[in-house]
Design an enzyme around this catalytic site. Structure first.
Site, PDB file in Angstrom:
ATOM      1  N   ASP A   1       0.034 -54.338 -41.595  1.00 55.58           N
ATOM      2  CA  ASP A   1      -1.249 -54.675 -42.204  1.00 55.58           C
ATOM      3  C   ASP A   1      -1.003 -55.554 -43.408  1.00 55.58           C
ATOM      4  OD1 ASP A   1      -4.382 -53.519 -42.325  1.00 55.58           O
ATOM      5  OD2 ASP A   1      -3.551 -54.171 -44.280  1.00 55.58           O
TER       6      ASP A   1
ATOM      7  N   GLU B   1      -6.672 -58.032 -39.960  1.00 57.87           N
ATOM      8  CA  GLU B   1      -5.365 -58.404 -40.494  1.00 57.87           C
ATOM      9  C   GLU B   1      -4.288 -57.421 -40.074  1.00 57.87           C
ATOM     10  OE1 GLU B   1      -8.018 -57.478 -42.171  1.00 57.87           O
ATOM     11  OE2 GLU B   1      -7.529 -56.083 -43.776  1.00 57.87           O
TER      12      GLU B   1
END
Lengths: 419, 334
Positions: A296, A339
């Site tokens: 992440d 993301e």
């Protein structure tokens, strides 16, 4: 030369030859028939002459009126027979004239004979005249025999002529026609075979050109048509192989489009779960290890806000590039969402997966993103999970990795946590 | 130019040599003389001679005109001719006198050539021993035979007839001088006399009573050259007979001009002729029949005559074999 003209020429020559032979044969048959007819006619004359002769012998020894009447009757029949020959031309005119003359003479002499035969005292003259009659009849029969001889020779000559003239010509004609037909059939067969071969090739999708022959205008026209069709097909038709190729390429393109994240060029979520399920099953069967990491991007929203969405997209792409460089070909990197990215490591335990995660962080730390003279240092938080026996699905493994990520985030980001 | 002249000379010399050769070759052919009776029956000889149907490489012909078959025969016997044309009667009559000849075959036959001429007011059946009719005949010929036959036919005794032997050319003046009452004579004399004296002389109807044959006769010869001449002569006659068959009008014209006769007469007499080359059994039958008649009428009782040695079939066998159907008996068969 036109095929039609060639064929017409052969037919015409054949017909002419046959007509020639037929005419000659007919003439010969006609001539032989006439000779046979003449021969029969002569036999009839001979028969009557023999009858006349027989009656004279009878009359030499007898005065019976019956024989006289009979003789006159036969003589009359002979006269009629000779008269009938004038129309039929069975006997040459000059010869017929002689025969008629002799027959008339016989009739007159017979009357002299009959007159003297009545007188018993005049036996010498009676005998003399009867002998004269017999001699004259003999002369008549000699003439007939001569005609018969000539007729027989004529038949022999005609038959010989047939044997030595007509039959060889007929044989030659048949040979010429047969050879011509064989040659013609063979040539025709070759042309048809050529057309057939070209059409078969055309059917297979090969668009070559036929070499034209100079022997036949008709077939050259056919070849022109075939060549024209071949060119048209070649121009407007894609071959099956080419089509297959295009379809395959297009399919690959479409598949690629369906399986690839357009921004980061990583696999899609769908592909992740598809491949993950397969690897899960394989690991379960074989007992091999299987690990996943969830990556992440830290403070991604801040990057977007600070530098713009385009830079944000570029940052994600940059992270994926660095991650791809650290993983193996057999590993799968997919965009999990936003993301977040997931990397799947077959035959890899948690410890090894953590090492890969560490290399990723190090690589990011060493290589900041340069964007418009801005140096952007990117960090990631990574959760690592290894497949356990208690895991019943790939999703549970993902969930474990996600929990580990949460922990890494909670512990201050830019961390690696192993589930 | 010089070459052309030399070439021309060469051609001329060559042609001259060839002509000389053929002329000489032609001249080497023997000449045969034929005593030809002055009658339309001699037509084949006249036509062959006129149309050059005799092979000039083989023979050259010399025709001598004579009056009648007997004269023709006598000319041959006198060696003034090599061949003669005579009737079967002459053969039979002369056979007993001079057996040194041979007959090669018949060239023409006629059933109305010999005729009996009588003065208009004369009827043979009316003749008596006291009032004999004087009838002219040509001795040992068809004339003599025909008269004897006709008298026998009528049943007239020879006692009522006085036979006067004459030559054919004497008969007309004999009529004029009333030396004879009738004559047995052949054409064209019968026609000429009757035409001249139509009012006074009539022709007795006797067609077909006597069918005579006219024959080619020659002296017997054993040399090859003579035999070859005979072949060539017969060959020419054969060709002439074919011309007669195929071109009758032309043939009649030749005879008419040769004998200086009227066209009507030639046309009339031609109907009684049949021209053909033959040597058949009928010829022998006729000769035998004539011989038997001769013996009867002359009260002769001689041995039957064999005509073997007066008939030569070899010539006809070579020229027209299909015309030969004669069977000559030998001494033993008889």
């Amino acid at each position: 030369m036109k095929l039609k003209r060639q064929f017409s020429l052969i037919i015409t020559v054949s017909i002419i030859l046959f007509l020639y032979v037929a005419i000659i044969s007919f003439q010969s048959w006609f001539a032989i028939s006439n000779e046979i007819k003449r021969s029969n006619y002569i036999q009839n004359i001979n028969y009557l002459a023999d009858k006349l002769e027989s009656d004279i012998y009878q009359l030499q020894n007898s005065k019976a009126h019956s024989h006289r009447e009979q003789w006159l009757e036969y003589h009359s029949q002979l006269k009629q027979l000779l008269t009938s020959a004038e129309q039929s031309n069975d006997i040459p005119p000059s010869t017929l004239l002689n025969l008629q003359h002799q027959n008339n003479s016989l009739g007159l002499l017979f009357r002299y004979f009959i007159k003297v035969a009545e007188d018993n005292n005049n036996t010498d003259i009676k005998h003399h005249l009867s002998t004269k009659l017999l001699a004259n009849l003999q002369s008549f029969q000699e003439e007939i025999r001569l005609i018969s001889y000539n007729s027989r020779n004529s038949i022999i000559s005609l038959i010989t002529e047939q044997l030595y003239y007509t039959i060889p010509i007929l044989v030659v004609c048949m040979a010429v026609i047969s050879i011509a037909n064989v040659y013609f059939a063979r040539w025709l067969k070759q042309l048809v075979l050529k057309v057939n071969t070209r059409l078969n090739v055309l059917k297979k999708g090969e668009f070559g050109q036929v070499v034209k022959t100079e022997n036949s205008d008709e077939f050259n026209e056919v070849f022109d048509h075939i060549n024209s069709i071949s060119r048209s097909l070649m121009e407007t038709t894609i071959s099956r192989d080419n089509l297959q190729k295009i379809v395959t390429e297009r399919t690959k393109e479409l598949e690629k489009l369906a399986n690839t994240d357009p921004l980061t060029q990583t696999a899609t979520r769908r592909v992740l779960f598809s491949v993950g399920e397969k690897e899960f099953q394989r690991a379960k069967r074989s007992g091999q290890s299987l690990s996943v990491i969830i990556i992440d991007c830290d403070y991604f929203k801040k990057v977007n806000d600070q530098y713009g969405h385009l830079v944000g997209d570029h940052a994600l792409t940059y992270i994926c590039t660095l991650v791809t460089a650290e993983i193996r070909d057999i590993d799968t990197l997919a965009r999990f969402g936003g993301e977040e990215f997931v990397a799947l490591f077959p035959d890899t335990n948690a410890e090894s997966a953590a090492i890969i995660a560490s290399r990723i962080q190090h690589s990011l730390a060493q290589s900041p993103l340069i964007q418009d003279n801005n140096k952007i240092i990117l960090t990631v938080s990574i959760g690592v999970a290894e497949l356990k026996e208690s895991d019943t699905s790939f999703e549970s493994l993902i969930e474990q990795a996600d929990n580990a990520l949460y922990k890494a985030k909670h512990e201050g980001r830019n961390k690696i946590c192993v589930a | 130019m010089t070459r052309i002249i030399w070439l021309g000379c060469f051609v001329i010399i060559t042609v001259a040599c060839i002509t000389f050769y053929f002329d000489n070759k032609d001249n080497s052919a023997p000449t045969v003389t034929i005593a030809v009776p002055r009658t339309p029956l001699s037509a084949p000889l006249y036509i062959a001679d006129k149309l050059s149907l005799f092979d000039s490489q083989c023979i050259k012909t010399n025709l001598i005109d004579v009056d009648g078959g007997v004269a023709s025969f006598e000319t041959m016997q006198n060696h003034d001719a090599d061949f003669s044309l005579s009737s079967d009667s002459v053969i039979v009559y002369q056979k007993n006198i001079e057996p040194n000849f041979e007959a090669f075959g018949s060239i023409v036959q006629s059933d109305n050539d010999v005729k009996l001429l009588l003065k208009i007011n004369k009827d043979l059946t009316q003749a008596t021993t006291a009032n004999k009719y004087r009838i002219a005949i040509i001795k040992n010929s068809a004339s003599e035979y025909f008269l004897s036959l006709y008298l026998a036919y009528l049943g007239i005794s020879h006692n009522t007839i006085e036979l006067i032997a004459m030559r054919p050319e004497e008969i007309q003046s004999a009529f004029e001088q009333n030396i004879i009452d009738g004559a047995s004579i052949w054409e064209p004399y019968a026609y000429e006399i009757q035409s001249e004296y139509k009012q006074h002389i009539s022709v007795v109807e006797s067609k077909s009573l006597y069918s005579l044959s006219f024959n080619l006769i020659g002296l017997k010869a054993n040399n090859l050259a003579s035999q070859q001449s005979t072949y060539c002569l017969m060959d020419g006659i054969n060709k002439a007979i074919e011309v007669i068959a195929n071109q009758p009008v032309k043939s009649q014209l030749i005879v008419q001009n040769r004998l200086n006769l009227h066209a009507d007469f030639i046309k009339w007499v031609w109907r009684d002729y049949w021209f053909k080359l033959s040597l058949g059994e009928s010829f022998l039958m006729n000769l035998n029949n004539l011989e038997a008649w001769r013996q009867k009428t002359h009260n002769a009782s001689e041995q039957p005559i064999l005509f073997n040695n007066v008939i030569n079939p070899q010539v006809m066998m070579r020229i027209k074999p299909e015309s030969v159907s004669i069977h000559l008996k030998n001494e033993r068969e008889l």
